[in-house]
Design a protein around this motif. Structure first.
Motif, mmCIF file in Angstrom:
data_model
loop_
_atom_site.group_PDB
_atom_site.id
_atom_site.type_symbol
_atom_site.label_atom_id
_atom_site.label_comp_id
_atom_site.label_asym_id
_atom_site.label_seq_id
_atom_site.Cartn_x
_atom_site.Cartn_y
_atom_site.Cartn_z
ATOM 1 N N GLY A 282 -1.534 -12.798 -9.895
ATOM 2 C CA GLY A 282 -0.340 -13.583 -9.597
ATOM 3 C C GLY A 282 0.577 -12.988 -8.547
ATOM 4 O O GLY A 282 1.712 -13.448 -8.389
ATOM 5 N N PHE A 283 0.113 -11.992 -7.823
ATOM 6 C CA PHE A 283 0.977 -11.411 -6.787
ATOM 7 C C PHE A 283 0.738 -12.064 -5.428
ATOM 8 O O PHE A 283 -0.372 -12.499 -5.131
ATOM 9 C CB PHE A 283 0.761 -9.897 -6.692
ATOM 10 C CG PHE A 283 1.369 -9.157 -7.846
ATOM 11 C CD1 PHE A 283 2.744 -8.956 -7.899
ATOM 12 C CD2 PHE A 283 0.583 -8.716 -8.904
ATOM 13 C CE1 PHE A 283 3.317 -8.310 -8.983
ATOM 14 C CE2 PHE A 283 1.148 -8.066 -9.984
ATOM 15 C CZ PHE A 283 2.519 -7.862 -10.028
ATOM 16 N N ASP A 284 1.793 -12.054 -4.617
ATOM 17 C CA ASP A 284 1.685 -12.601 -3.265
ATOM 18 C C ASP A 284 1.351 -11.509 -2.261
ATOM 19 O O ASP A 284 0.877 -11.790 -1.161
ATOM 20 C CB ASP A 284 3.002 -13.275 -2.872
ATOM 21 C CG ASP A 284 3.244 -14.496 -3.733
ATOM 22 O OD1 ASP A 284 2.573 -15.507 -3.496
ATOM 23 O OD2 ASP A 284 4.057 -14.403 -4.668
ATOM 24 N N LEU A 285 1.671 -10.267 -2.631
ATOM 25 C CA LEU A 285 1.347 -9.126 -1.758
ATOM 26 C C LEU A 285 1.210 -7.893 -2.640
ATOM 27 O O LEU A 285 2.029 -7.672 -3.538
ATOM 28 C CB LEU A 285 2.460 -8.914 -0.718
ATOM 29 C CG LEU A 285 2.293 -7.705 0.203
ATOM 30 C CD1 LEU A 285 1.127 -7.914 1.177
ATOM 31 C CD2 LEU A 285 3.574 -7.444 1.011
ATOM 32 N N ILE A 286 0.175 -7.112 -2.348
ATOM 33 C CA ILE A 286 0.023 -5.803 -3.012
ATOM 34 C C ILE A 286 0.108 -4.756 -1.913
ATOM 35 O O ILE A 286 -0.582 -4.870 -0.885
ATOM 36 C CB ILE A 286 -1.341 -5.701 -3.741
ATOM 37 C CG1 ILE A 286 -1.424 -6.785 -4.829
ATOM 38 C CG2 ILE A 286 -1.523 -4.306 -4.344
ATOM 39 C CD1 ILE A 286 -2.818 -6.941 -5.434
ATOM 40 N N TYR A 287 0.970 -3.769 -2.111
ATOM 41 C CA TYR A 287 1.154 -2.761 -1.066
ATOM 42 C C TYR A 287 1.022 -1.354 -1.636
ATOM 43 O O TYR A 287 1.482 -1.070 -2.748
ATOM 44 C CB TYR A 287 2.542 -2.905 -0.402
ATOM 45 C CG TYR A 287 2.781 -1.778 0.573
ATOM 46 C CD1 TYR A 287 2.106 -1.756 1.795
ATOM 47 C CD2 TYR A 287 3.612 -0.705 0.255
ATOM 48 C CE1 TYR A 287 2.264 -0.699 2.676
ATOM 49 C CE2 TYR A 287 3.781 0.350 1.133
ATOM 50 C CZ TYR A 287 3.103 0.353 2.338
ATOM 51 O OH TYR A 287 3.238 1.412 3.201
ATOM 52 N N CYS A 288 0.425 -0.459 -0.836
ATOM 53 C CA CYS A 288 0.406 0.978 -1.174
ATOM 54 C C CYS A 288 0.553 1.786 0.116
ATOM 55 O O CYS A 288 -0.085 1.478 1.123
ATOM 56 C CB CYS A 288 -0.903 1.350 -1.877
ATOM 57 S SG CYS A 288 -0.939 3.072 -2.426
ATOM 58 N N GLY A 289 1.398 2.820 0.086
ATOM 59 C CA GLY A 289 1.661 3.653 1.263
ATOM 60 C C GLY A 289 1.001 5.024 1.181
ATOM 61 O O GLY A 289 0.144 5.274 0.334
ATOM 62 N N SER A 290 1.445 5.921 2.065
ATOM 63 C CA SER A 290 0.820 7.242 2.223
ATOM 64 C C SER A 290 1.252 8.223 1.146
ATOM 65 O O SER A 290 2.343 8.124 0.593
ATOM 66 C CB SER A 290 1.250 7.868 3.548
ATOM 67 O OG SER A 290 1.141 6.976 4.602
ATOM 68 N N GLY A 291 0.399 9.227 0.935
ATOM 69 C CA GLY A 291 0.763 10.327 0.040
ATOM 70 C C GLY A 291 0.194 11.638 0.542
ATOM 71 O O GLY A 291 -0.611 11.654 1.489
ATOM 72 N N THR A 292 0.584 12.716 -0.090
ATOM 73 C CA THR A 292 -0.058 13.993 0.244
ATOM 74 C C THR A 292 -1.514 13.895 -0.199
ATOM 75 O O THR A 292 -1.874 13.009 -0.978
ATOM 76 C CB THR A 292 0.619 15.157 -0.505
ATOM 77 O OG1 THR A 292 0.416 14.958 -1.913
ATOM 78 C CG2 THR A 292 2.111 15.226 -0.228
#
Lengths: 441, 237
Positions: free
Chosen positions: B52-62
């Protein structure tokens, strides 16, 4: 060795006449004699200082205290903290036979390059001030720098660590003889970290959540891992009181030191300098007296007049959100109505980069307070700043956007409220060339 | 009308101001008339649903965090793959898209499985880091992507890249970058990629509008556009 030291001294002298930087005599010396630093005879007191913020100020204050304590001190006062610069100042202080003439050597060591110098000699004490998100275009990230520093630490070195920074205190985990400095519970502490990000939220060892009893600022405070037992260690040198309003601190409940600059970061630098002086054999009373009211020559503050307004430059570091956060703290705590200018024109003096991601780590949201009048955004990156300020909820009518510092200054000079300017070394002359400087008191 | 963004590892994988992407999408979707909800999930959560999401986001990590996040996300592999198969817009930036492949091997030889959406294996270096500005292009986009890369991944023997690296300034050994599968995008650029590349933010917003059966409402984002033009000029001159 004789020949190389002589050449280095001559080049250093000629460089002084020609106004050249302090690195090149050392560079040439290292070409002639690559491991010359291994052959020098060092005094008992060799102290290195590394970390993201506060190296230059801390080294300068240690030098001042040791000198006041009667010691002859050699240090890289020009701030050239890579191996070549270190070589220049060490050879310049050495006899032609290779004996360092000073009673104490102080090294401001670049986090990435210290291990190269420490292949040849080891400082007796290594002070680590903090590890923040800093110049990540070259440094990667704090854990990356941690690994690099770790490779430069040797068994015969005593670590002197900021206990309040979890990533820094990790260096001492399981290492006997490590000494710590840090702040006790202070009046200005908070129970939550409301910064944009929290680098203390997860344990640097096991990655499980950490709990904080209190925060001094950002992720600096008293922490404990909920899983592996890693926790803030006890300190030998403690900031037991800060009266930032009246500008003084108390160390170990006894030594009261009046400060010229009252930011919390300056308190930490002063505490680290106090610790170093103690280790160098200077009495605590003498150290406290020498540090009292000391005005940094490498000062990060410049007072000025710009046309109709008075102002203060708070030198911060681009690509270092904590440095900006601390400057913003100063601005929002000013009881008067003030204007503030942010200049981001050249992120680096050497090259152009598109990387303005660090702007999204800075807590500009704090500027949504009643004492802030106009916010002036200036420089090549003014559009990046404008988007960031809009996201921070700053009303559009409050910001003025200029592509050049000259245009921004013309606008700001016609305002009468006090003006703070926040920018970095790479951009500071663009504003300082347009203002009339005043003496700091 | 409601739009939901799932911000994965919001406090664990947010090394380079990556939060800017979610904040800018919140704003752009509000400008389209949506009530926007952001659901934040992280490494301590054991109840991640991708439905049910319109956008899934994940960013940078160590690197150590990427490894931990990959191990954690593996438990939710089926739900994630279903969301991708259903055409949910997904964006993984920086080193995060490394989790979408078969495996990640850390610099000290530890290995963990990825989500297996693509046939690549990530190997992390310790001695060198690849940092620098990049200009990239991709089929289906008439504008170039700009930004900064800051990672230490090496991917060997993979030919399913999405982006061609047109120009780099700095130490970037990559000739190709990133991946795409349906509406899932992975790109190595760090930080607020959607601020730096406003056309890409618009692309994702149009996609979300379309999935809601809504006509895209034209909006001006003057500072993003000016910033994009200035940066592209500086990087390509």
């Amino acid at each position: 060795m004789f020949f190389t030291i002589l050449i280095c001294k001559i080049l250093r002298f000629l460089g002084g006449l020609l106004g050249r930087g302090s690195s090149w005599p050392g560079k040439i010396a290292l070409k002639l004699f690559p491991d010359i630093l291994s052959y020098l005879k060092y005094p008992d007191t060799v102290i290195a200082v590394t970390g993201s913020n506060g190296k230059t100020s801390t080294v300068e204050m240690i030098a001042h205290v040791l000198k006041e304590g009667g010691l002859k001190v050699a240090y890289n006062k020009e701030g050239s903290n890579q191996t070549e610069g270190v070589t220049t100042f060490l050879l310049n202080d050495a006899t032609l036979g290779g004996r360092i003439k000073s009673d104490a050597v102080l090294l401001e060591s670049d986090e990435r390059y210290m291990r190269r110098s420490f292949r040849f000699f080891h400082p007796r004490y290594l002070i680590i001030t903090n590890l923040y998100r800093d110049q990540m275009t070259r440094n990667g990230h704090p854990e990356w720098i941690y690994d690099i520093i770790e490779r430069g630490i040797h068994d015969d070195m005593t670590l002197v660590l900021n206990a309040d920074d979890p990533l820094v205190s990790k260096f001492g985990a399981g290492r006997e003889g490590t000494l710590y400095f840090g702040a006790d519970h202070l009046d200005c502490d908070t129970s939550v970290n409301d910064s944009i990000y929290d680098d203390g939220k997860y344990c640097p060892i096991c990655k499980k959540p950490m709990e904080y009893e209190y925060y001094h600022y950002n992720h600096i405070g008293k922490y404990r891992c909920t899983s592996c037992g890693f926790a803030r260690p006890d300190t030998r040198w403690s900031l037991t009181g800060t009266d930032l309003e009246n500008g003084n601190i108390t160390i170990n409940g006894k030594y009261k030191i009046p400060l010229t600059f009252n930011g919390i970061y300056h308190c930490y630098n002063t505490l680290a300098a106090f610790a170093a002086a103690d280790l160098a054999g200077i009495s605590k009373e003498k150290a406290a007296e020498a540090l009292g009211g000391y005005i940094l020559k490498s000062g990060r503050i410049v007072d000025f007049t710009l046309d109709k307004c008075e102002g203060r430059l708070l030198l911060s570091k681009h690509e270092n959100s904590i440095s900006y956060d601390r400057s913003i703290d100063v601005v929002v705590k000013d009881p008067a109505k003030v204007n503030v200018m942010f200049i981001v024109d050249a992120i680096s003096r050497k090259y152009f980069t598109s990387d303005s991601s660090w702007l999204w780590d800075i807590d500009f949201e704090k500027l949504n307070t009643g004492n802030i009048g106009k916010i002036i955004l200036a420089g090549k990156y003014c559009n990046d700043l404008a988007v960031r300020f809009e996201a921070a909820g700053i009303p559009a009518g409050k910001t003025e956007i200029f592509e050049t510092v000259m245009e921004a200054s013309l606008y700001a000079g016609n305002l009468t409220d006090y003006l703070y300017v926040i920018t970095c070394f790479s951009d500071k002359e663009k504003i300082l060339s347009l203002v009339k400087r005043k003496e700091l008191s | 009308m409601k739009a939901s963004i799932l911000y994965l590892y919001y406090d664990f994988m947010n090394l380079y101001g990556d939060n800017g992407n979610v904040r800018i999408m919140e704003k752009r979707l509000r400008d389209q008339g949506f009530d926007v909800e952001v659901i934040r999930k992280t490494i301590t959560d054991d109840d991640i649903s991708f439905e049910g999401f319109d956008l899934i986001y994940c960013g940078s990590g160590t690197e150590s965090r990427l490894f931990a996040a990959a191990e954690h996300l593996k438990a939710f592999e089926d739900g994630f793959k279903s969301a991708v198969a259903a055409g949910t817009p997904v964006l993984f930036t920086g080193n995060a898209w490394g989790m979408l492949g078969r495996s990640i091997t850390s610099h000290d030889g530890k290995k963990t499985g990825g989500l297996g959406l693509f046939g690549f294996d990530v190997r992390e270096e310790i001695k060198q880091r690849f940092t620098g500005d990049a200009v990239e292009s991709a089929k289906g986009f008439d504008k170039q992507f700009i930004g900064f890369i800051n990672k230490c991944d090496v991917i060997d023997g993979f030919d399913g890249y999405m982006f061609k690296v047109e120009k780099t300034i700095g130490q970037i050994p990559y000739a190709q970058d990133g991946v795409r599968k349906d509406n899932l995008f992975g790109i190595s650029l760090i930080g607020p990629v959607l601020v730096k590349n406003p056309f890409f933010a618009e692309y994702l917003v149009r996609l979300i509008d379309e999935r809601h059966g809504v006509t895209y409402r034209e909006e001006r984002y003057e500072h993003e556009e000016k910033g994009y033009r200035m940066t592209l000029k500086a990087l390509t001159e």
